[in-house]
Every structure is written in C-alpha cells, then in structure tokens.
Design an enzyme around this catalytic site. Structure first.
Site, short mmCIF file in Angstrom:
data_model
loop_
_atom_site.label_atom_id
_atom_site.label_comp_id
_atom_site.label_asym_id
_atom_site.label_seq_id
_atom_site.Cartn_x
_atom_site.Cartn_y
_atom_site.Cartn_z
N CYS A 298 0.83 -1.21 0.00
CA CYS A 298 0.00 0.00 0.00
C CYS A 298 0.87 1.25 0.00
O CYS A 298 0.56 2.24 -0.67
CB CYS A 298 -0.89 0.02 1.24
SG CYS A 298 -1.97 -1.41 1.37
N HIS B 185 1.34 14.10 -6.60
CA HIS B 185 0.59 15.34 -6.38
C HIS B 185 -0.79 15.33 -7.04
O HIS B 185 -1.63 16.19 -6.77
CB HIS B 185 1.42 16.53 -6.90
CG HIS B 185 1.19 17.80 -6.15
ND1 HIS B 185 0.15 17.99 -5.27
CD2 HIS B 185 1.89 18.97 -6.14
CE1 HIS B 185 0.20 19.21 -4.78
NE2 HIS B 185 1.24 19.83 -5.28
N ASP C 82 -2.59 16.62 -1.92
CA ASP C 82 -2.28 18.06 -1.93
C ASP C 82 -1.14 18.32 -0.96
O ASP C 82 -0.92 17.56 -0.01
CB ASP C 82 -3.50 18.86 -1.46
CG ASP C 82 -4.61 18.83 -2.50
OD1 ASP C 82 -4.29 18.57 -3.67
OD2 ASP C 82 -5.77 19.03 -2.10
#
Ligand code: CAO
Length: 432
Positions: A349, A405, A409
């Site tokens: 993950c 990105h 954020d």
C-alpha cells in the site's frame, strides 16, 4: 507413444497474463524448452516443458489469462522418453496430465534475484511468433529483452544473426531508430542522451547491469515521467522512543531478533494511514477515481547485492512490534538471498525506504506506483532543540515523504507527516 496434457503449474499468484506462446502444433520440442511466457505485474516467467515430444494442439494464445491448471498444450511423447521425474507419469496412458515445469521467473519491477530465462539451444529456440504467424527468429532471452523495452519483435523484419536470427543488438538498433524517427516526427519526444566514446579519454571497461537494476531502472523512469512528484521533509523527535527501544532490546535473549527504529516507523505510518485514507489508495488507470484500500500492507525497500527489491509486510495494523521485527528480518534475508517469490512483493500500500542504517540527512525517494506515496528515512542525529528556555539535546529523525501530487495536496502531505511525527515522538499514541 502417449498423449500428455501440459498444464500451468502453481505460479504463486491467482492469474497471469500469457505474453507469448512459443510453440505451435507439429513442433518437435525438447524437455526444458520454453513453451510460453507468462507475466504477473512483478515478474515474467518462461514456462519450460516437462517432456520432449511433438506438439499436438496448443490451447493458449498471446493475451489470454491463465492460472494453475490451465491447459497449455497436448504433447505426443514416446514411451521411452517419459516426462521429467517430478511430473512424469511412467508408461503414461493416453491423455495423461502433467504440469509444466516450475516457471523460470524474471522480474519486471523491483524484485529479487531470480534465474535468467533458460537459453534455448540452436534449433530449438528458433520458434515463430505465434501472434503474427510469421518468422521472428529469436531466443526467449532476446524476446524477453524486446518485451522489457516494449518492442513488438515481429516488427523487426530480419536479424543480423545466423539465418536471420534476431539478436539483442537488432532490438537495440530498432529502438534507437524508433526514438530518432519519433523525435524527428513529433518533436516532442524526450531526446535521448547522446552516446559518447569514452575510450577517447582513457581506459574503460563494460560491466553488465543486473537484471533487477535494469528492470528497476525502467520502472523508476516510467514513474518519473508519469507522476508529478513532490517531496516533503520533516523531523521527528525520537528520544523517548529510542530509550524504549534500547530497553526492549536489553530484555531480549541472545539470538532473538532485535527491534530497529524502522519497526516503530512502520507502526507510526500505518496509524497515520488509518487517519488519512487517501494515503492508502491508488489512482484508477483512467485517473478518475481513487481506489481506497481497507488493508494495510507496507513495502520495505531492501538493498541487495543485485539491486533494490521491495518485499511486502502484510496486515501490519494487526501485528505487534516483535512480530513485525521477525517478519522484516525474514523477508530482508530472503531478499538478500534472491529467494523472494512474486507473492512476497505484491499487494503493498505504501513503501518505506530507509537509509538510516547507512547515514544521510535527506533524500527524495521515488514513489513505487501505483502507490501514492513513499516515506524516506535517513540517520537519526542528536541535535540541540530549543524548548523555549534553553537548547536541549534530542534525537531527531529526518523523514522525507514523496507523494503523487495528483492525489495528495501539499497541505494533506504536511498534515499526514505531522501525525507520523507525533506518533513517532510519543509512541503511546499508537495505542489510540
Ligand atoms: N538512524 C540511526 N540509526 C539507524 C537508523 C536511523 N534512521 N536506521 C537504522 N539504524 C541502525 C539500526 O538501529 C542498526 O543499528 P545496530 O547495528 O546498532 O543494531 C543499524 O543502523 C543497521 O540497521 P539495518 O539497516 O540493518 O536495519 P533497519 O531495520 O533499519 O533496515 C532494511 C532494514 C532492510 C530496510 C535495510 O537493511 C536496508 O536494506 N536499507 C536500504 C534500503 C534502500 O536501499 N533504500 C534506498 C532505495 S532508493 O529509494
């Protein structure tokens, strides 16, 4: 003579893609000859035949999905030449079933050292590309090399090898030509680094990169070109955690696995992922959706003599510090011995890349896509920290979070790291 069925053996994963089929009906094949090439998202596997004989019928084609037990082909074998011992059915009656031999895996992403695909001797390896039906004479190793570069080998008309066999250099030249034409045509492709003849400046020697290095390099370049990456730097005060760690290790008997700071980092990271589900997620291929994961598996970048590999520790949220320490020790040992299976490296993950055992003050790790972030760790250092009245010595751990990105954020990255930092500075928070 007996007719045997050759089936896909246990390949360590539920489903694999058939990326190439190297036999056709009527082919006379030798034991060990590669029948097909299978691929998971981590590894490419040459599937050797367990017996010599004549191919009667082929049941798979390029692009198919396969799993354990999928019928590959039927083979007419002579009674004097039975299947290889571990799968052989002596004096097999008609329609005997055998599994193909254990596949030979070649990693296509950060993976462990695995054997090279078995080269096929002259006369056996000049198989035809089944997707086009036209001759594309090349050994499995050259086919694999072409696939790694994304080259459809049938596009190379003739090779410069004996009887037109396609060699690695032919594949390289094909790519060079395509790159040059691409740049000239659209003007927007990435110009390649010009070749330099270094021998004009002094003596040189060539050293082959390991397979893991080559494949990792491709994967990293792909990520670098596809993901807008940002790295955020943070520091955590781990003075108290370190005192606890030293105390825990002092209680351990000789030979027991010691706890390193990395284990606390894994726990602190998972606790933060539970608060910020967007970090335990992947972007859908169309970029429209975020796929949120309800399990917490952490990949750990491990340095091995052959390059970087990333074994995955599963369900870390449900495991204690000691259990994780033992699992990490086992997996990193397996990694260094080149014994990780594809399954050991799947399902991660988020990844941690720790250089803390070596040194450093900061670096910019590259995300192990399709994960959305990676945590870099360098060496903890005693530093003077201002407490409002005076400077006090505190053990500070540098952390570097690189994130995609498109998903994360800047403010989310900073908040996430504030929680990781809090968890590391006061590990009682991991109980909350
Ligand atoms: N600060 C200070 N000391 C640290 C530290 C840190 N951040 N991290 C580890 N150490 C210490 C450990 O406590 C251990 O000390 P002792 O020898 O006194 O017990 C020593 O350094 C060696 O640790 P380790 O590296 O063996 O163990 P680990 O659990 O920290 O890491 C592993 C395990 C597998 C991640 C590591 O061995 C490894 O392979 N790291 C390299 C990963 C890599 O190459 N990343 C770059 C990828 S590019 O993105």
């Amino acid at each position: 003579m007996a007719l045997i069925e050759i089936k896909v053996p246990d390949v360590g994963t539920a489903e694999v893609d058939v990326v190439d089929v190297l036999i056709k009906a009527g082919d006379i094949i030798a034991a060990e000859q590669t029948l097909a090439v299978l691929e998971t998202d981590k590894a490419s596997m040459d599937l050797p035949s367990s017996a010599a004989g004549t191919v009667q019928e082929v049941f798979i084609k390029k692009g198919d999905k396969a799993s354990e037990g999928t019928l590959i082909a039927t083979l007419l074998v002579s009674d004097e030449a039975p299947a290889a011992p571990e799968t052989a059915q002596p004096a097999a009656p008609a329609n005997t079933t055998v599994a193909a031999q254990a596949p030979v895996a070649v990693p296509t992403a950060p993976t462990p050292k695995l054997p090279e695909p078995a080269p096929v001797s002259q006369g056996q390896g000049q198989s035809q590309s089944s997707d086009t039906g036209k001759a594309a004479h090349a050994t499995p190793a050259v086919r694999l090399f072409a696939r790694e570069l994304g080259v459809d080998i049938s596009g190379i008309k003739t090779g410069t090898g004996r009887k037109g066999r396609i060699l690695k250099d032919d594949v390289k030249n094909f790519v060079k030509k395509a790159m040059t034409e691409g740049v000239n045509q659209v003007g927007g492709s990435i110009p390649s680094i010009p070749a330099v003849d270094f021998s004009q400046f002094g003596d040189t020697e060539e050293r082959q990169l390991s397979k893991i290095k080559r494949l990792t390099g491709q994967n990293l370049s792909r990520v670098w070109l596809n993901l807008p990456l940002v790295t955020y730097h943070e520091e955590a005060d781990i003075t108290d955690q370190e005192a606890f760690r030293v105390a825990l290790n002092a209680e351990k008997a000789a030979g027991e696995v010691k706890i390193t700071g990395l284990i606390f980092i894994i726990k602190a990271l998972v606790a933060a992922m539970q608060q910020f589900p967007q970090f335990n997620a992947s972007l859908s291929p169309d970029g429209e959706k975020l796929i949120l994961k309800k399990y917490f598996n952490i990949g750990i970048a491990v340095d091995t003599p052959n390059g970087l590999v990333v074994p995955v520790l599963r369900d870390v949220n449900n495991k204690g510090i000691n259990e994780i320490a033992v699992e990490l020790a086992e997996k990193s040992e397996k990694a260094r011995l080149g014994k990780l299976s594809p399954a050991d490296m799947q399902g991660g993950c988020l990844t941690i890349s720790s250089l803390g055992g070596i040194g450093g003050t900061a670096f910019t790790p590259i995300v192990n896509a399709p994960e959305v972030a990676i945590l870099g760790v360098t060496r903890a250092k005693m530093q003077p920290v201002w407490n409002g009245k005076e400077f006090i010595p505190r053990l500070m751990l540098p952390l570097d979070l690189t994130y995609d990105h498109r998903v994360i954020d800047g403010a989310e990255g900073a908040r996430f790291m504030a929680v990781v930092k809090q968890n590391l500075s006061d590990i009682r928070r991991l109980l909350l």
